[in-house]
Design a protein around this motif. Sequence first.
Motif, short mmCIF file in Angstrom:
data_model
loop_
_atom_site.label_atom_id
_atom_site.label_comp_id
_atom_site.label_asym_id
_atom_site.label_seq_id
_atom_site.Cartn_x
_atom_site.Cartn_y
_atom_site.Cartn_z
N PHE A 40 -10.20 -8.41 -11.66
CA PHE A 40 -8.99 -7.78 -12.08
C PHE A 40 -9.06 -7.07 -13.54
CE2 PHE A 40 -4.91 -7.52 -14.51
CZ PHE A 40 -4.16 -7.00 -13.78
N ARG A 49 -3.57 -3.38 -15.56
CA ARG A 49 -4.69 -3.68 -15.49
C ARG A 49 -5.42 -3.71 -17.03
NH1 ARG A 49 -6.50 -3.41 -10.31
NH2 ARG A 49 -8.48 -4.37 -10.76
N GLN A 67 -2.34 0.05 -4.34
CA GLN A 67 -2.48 -1.17 -3.69
C GLN A 67 -2.22 -2.40 -4.75
OE1 GLN A 67 -6.18 -2.31 -2.17
NE2 GLN A 67 -5.30 -4.13 -0.85
N LEU A 68 -0.88 -2.97 -4.38
CA LEU A 68 -0.67 -4.15 -4.87
C LEU A 68 -2.10 -5.31 -5.38
CD1 LEU A 68 2.97 -5.20 -4.37
CD2 LEU A 68 2.07 -3.59 -5.83
N TYR A 69 -2.04 -5.69 -6.55
CA TYR A 69 -3.22 -6.40 -6.49
C TYR A 69 -2.86 -7.69 -7.32
CZ TYR A 69 -8.20 -6.13 -7.07
OH TYR A 69 -9.82 -6.29 -6.80
N LYS A 107 0.88 -1.43 0.13
CA LYS A 107 -0.07 -0.10 0.06
C LYS A 107 0.93 1.12 -0.02
CE LYS A 107 -4.04 -2.14 2.20
NZ LYS A 107 -4.71 -2.29 3.32
N HIS A 133 -5.57 1.92 -14.72
CA HIS A 133 -5.24 2.58 -13.39
C HIS A 133 -4.12 3.67 -13.30
CE1 HIS A 133 -7.94 -0.15 -10.35
NE2 HIS A 133 -8.46 -0.08 -11.66
N CYS A 175 0.53 -0.64 -14.15
CA CYS A 175 -0.37 -1.37 -13.35
C CYS A 175 -0.96 -2.71 -13.78
CB CYS A 175 -1.64 -0.48 -12.93
SG CYS A 175 -3.09 -0.18 -14.24
N CYS A 221 1.69 -5.81 -10.51
CA CYS A 221 0.44 -5.19 -11.06
C CYS A 221 -0.28 -4.43 -9.70
CB CYS A 221 -0.40 -6.04 -11.75
SG CYS A 221 -1.33 -7.26 -11.04
N TYR A 222 -1.04 -3.45 -9.85
CA TYR A 222 -1.78 -2.77 -8.82
C TYR A 222 -3.11 -2.07 -9.36
CZ TYR A 222 0.70 1.44 -10.65
OH TYR A 222 1.25 2.41 -11.68
N GLY A 223 -3.66 -1.68 -8.00
CA GLY A 223 -4.77 -0.99 -8.41
C GLY A 223 -4.80 0.38 -7.82
N VAL A 224 -5.37 1.52 -8.32
CA VAL A 224 -5.35 2.68 -7.68
C VAL A 224 -6.59 3.04 -7.42
CG1 VAL A 224 -4.79 5.38 -8.00
CG2 VAL A 224 -3.33 3.46 -9.19
#
Lengths: 347, 302, 264
Positions: A281, B275, A272-274, A70, B267, B273, A253-256
């Motif tokens: 996803f 995504r 946050q890492l996803y 995070k 993202h 990311c 990979c991550y999410g924002v």
Amino acid sequence: MLFRVITKEAFRKFVNTLLSEIEIIAPRKVATDYTGRSIYHYLPVDRFEDVALDYDTTRFSAKTYFTPFKENLASYSFQNGDWTQSIRYRGVTRLILGLHACDINALLKLDKVMARGPFPSPHYIARRKNTLIIGIDHDPCAGGFCRSLGTDTVTHGFDLFLTDLGDRYFVAIDSDRGFSMLQEVENTEVTEDDRVEYSAVRRRIAKGFTTHVETHNLPNILDIEFESPVWAKWGAKCLSCGTCAMVCPTCYCYGVSQEFSMDFASARKNKQLYSCNLYDFARVAGDHNFRARTSTRLKYRYYHQHRGFVETYNEPMCVGCNRCGNACLAGISPPEVIADLHMEEKA
Amino acid sequence: MKAHLHHFDITREESMLLPVEFHRKTRLQHVDKAFKAEITRIVPLTDMERLYQLRILDPGERERFTFFPGQFVMVDVPGFGEVPISISSSPSSKGLVELCIRKAGLVTGVLHKAGQGARVGLRGPFGTFFPMEQMKGKNVLLIAGGLGIAPLRAPLYSIIENRPDYNTVHLLYGARDQSQMLFGYQYEQWRRVGDVKLHLIVETPDPCWTGEVGRITALLEKIRIDPDETYAIVCGPPVMFKFVCNRLSELGLPMHRMFVSLERRMHCGMGKCCRCNIGSTYTCLDGPVFDYWTVMNLKEAI
Amino acid sequence: MKYLNIAAAKPKVGVFSLTCCEGCALQLANKEETLAAFLSAVDVVNFREISSDKSDDYAIALIEGSISREDEVASLKAIRDRAKVLVAYGTCACFGGVNRLKNVLDFDWMNREVYGETPKATSPVRPVREVVPVDFEIPGCPVSKAEVERIVTHLVLGLPFAYPVYPVCVECKQRFTVCRFDLGELCLGPITRAGCNAPCPAGGLGCWGCRGPAEAPNYEEFLELARSRGIGDAELRERLSFFGGFDSAYELAQDEPLAVRPVA
């Protein structure tokens, strides 16, 4: 590269001096699992005695110290119907002690994504450049297949790298700061005996690998076997819990997302890492999910690690630490999945 | 010993002190920094879609913000989140950006509630673009389905503003019904001023509709296409561009001269990311504009 | 939000307790550092934990607890009629919660055990959604105040709130928690919806699933996993039925009879 030899006693003093000056992250034993195996994590240490340099592997990689689970990317404050954005980078100096070759190679791969190429990440670079790395050689860990991926040795990406010669360490030096710091404690030139012993240790380590993963032509096989029943078989087992990606030293990979403070006076943009194995996803607005099935999500992770990354960087993303295989509660491990793919291709 | 550990202060790096320019994508810079922009006008298009006109507030940033047709921006609504939106306006209007936004998720929902004068952030532009230079001297087919007209407006403006550089230009536009046809108020201008041959088609006609009825591919049969001298830009949902591109291929147009724009959730917009990955191709870096041959080779693209 | 020219509402919230420990309502008064801001974002009009004011004028009704008596049905229906938005608040309200364990027992015997010679009227425990339509569910035993705050910030701006779809494992990993399965224990983390920040496994207790299932949980593999670690279906059923959110997984775990039989 320069090499030196340092006694274990001198090394202990070296670490203790550093402990009084900066934060040190090192492998620590945190528990024993139900089979009797020790569980280690990379955690902050206060005393040299807490450092378990003879650890086999950690359950988690050290990536969170470079691309945190995070992380705050930006903050906003609201005033008079307007907003102001502010961005802060973490720049605190710290040392990670005891990284294995696979994990240093993992950082070199992360560097390619996060620090070089398009849009270098200042957040990552600020952490990376302020982190001192002292690596250490080790006998192969159970299930590790780093040798199949050429990540069992490392030539750069650290400050110091230790090889255990019994009462002393053979030290490879890859940075001027590592060199200068080492000068502050007693150390000696490498002798012929040291060299002979070092080579013997390296040979012993190289012979110790028992897990092999066939990587020959793997990028093409992954493409050819895109519709293979292998994915349905392993996909049916996948719990979509994201554990593999969380423990992986390279999965980035991550999410924002953003959230307001409770008083609505400020907001934060958080990363946050996803994991590509998590259900949403590839879900988009309007509730369409490009990868609604576990099999396609699982396949995607292998596809990215062993094909996509190769297309871009001419090397796989996987370093063969098998943390994902060890951590997977459903027993999905790369050696088995990849072996299955090869079988399928031959069939 | 600490004396040897020189602290690295990234904020003092030379390139970090320079203004942010997203076109210089290999330069170390504040990539999370958003240009502040004000919503200067909101044009309602349908129940679900609105056109937002945004003006970057800082004159220096306004000057530096340039884009190519087909690129997108990340629209940052502080406190709510960021969404990728393709730019729908002319690349020649400095610092004034038009975005056509469909109410689909949380952030676009907020934007639909926001009023004129609201201030949002823009990061970008990002991504690949339509090769407008290559197309010069050739015929251009602009083909849009539904909301696909939004990203198509950027190359359309680019062509109209440099009209003598291009040969025959057709715009083929299909929608579900007449109420879903966007930018109807501009058609006359595109036709008369822009010298664009506009062809419209709807799937389910209202009683007052007098034009063509059917799928967009039907329009391809109404025009003459010279495969050796033509480029195509196709924007719309995957099933639409798949049919259109396959038909164009049958008509002899090479796949590397058909361009489509793909949409994915994003993202970061910066190739990190993952995504937006299709297989393992980043839509944000390698796309959103791809030639059709590349799309054919992308697993899970269509 | 002023900068977007969107007005934030200050909704009137009524808090009502059915059969429960009232721990979820107490959470509203928790987290002192943001409590003042929280109470200025919403107007709590009916909430005996922090105020003695009573009012029937509210837009949002938070219902904690499950329904275990017929008189609760009547009051719940009255609340539903008055509230614009009805929220099932906490695990008991969402799934029946611990109270629901009584449904497998013999009611007369139970009544005697608890109340002796003065038995009380009682009925099988039901979650709120089985009695009145529910607009939103906030699971958790107790609910997470941090999550309630996030929900409220969305609510006052009229925006949809989305829970994490992934299971608790993600949050355990992100806080370096040793996997309870590695320690030879049972944990419902792999099938339970995250959002709580996984306090139980970090505190030494495997997940009991108070938040109900994650999206698209893989129950078959989960049961396979537990059985492969020597955990019997009886223990699994006990765990899966504890908070009441895992009925379909419970149905799959029938290879072994219950260790403790219901008193007939």
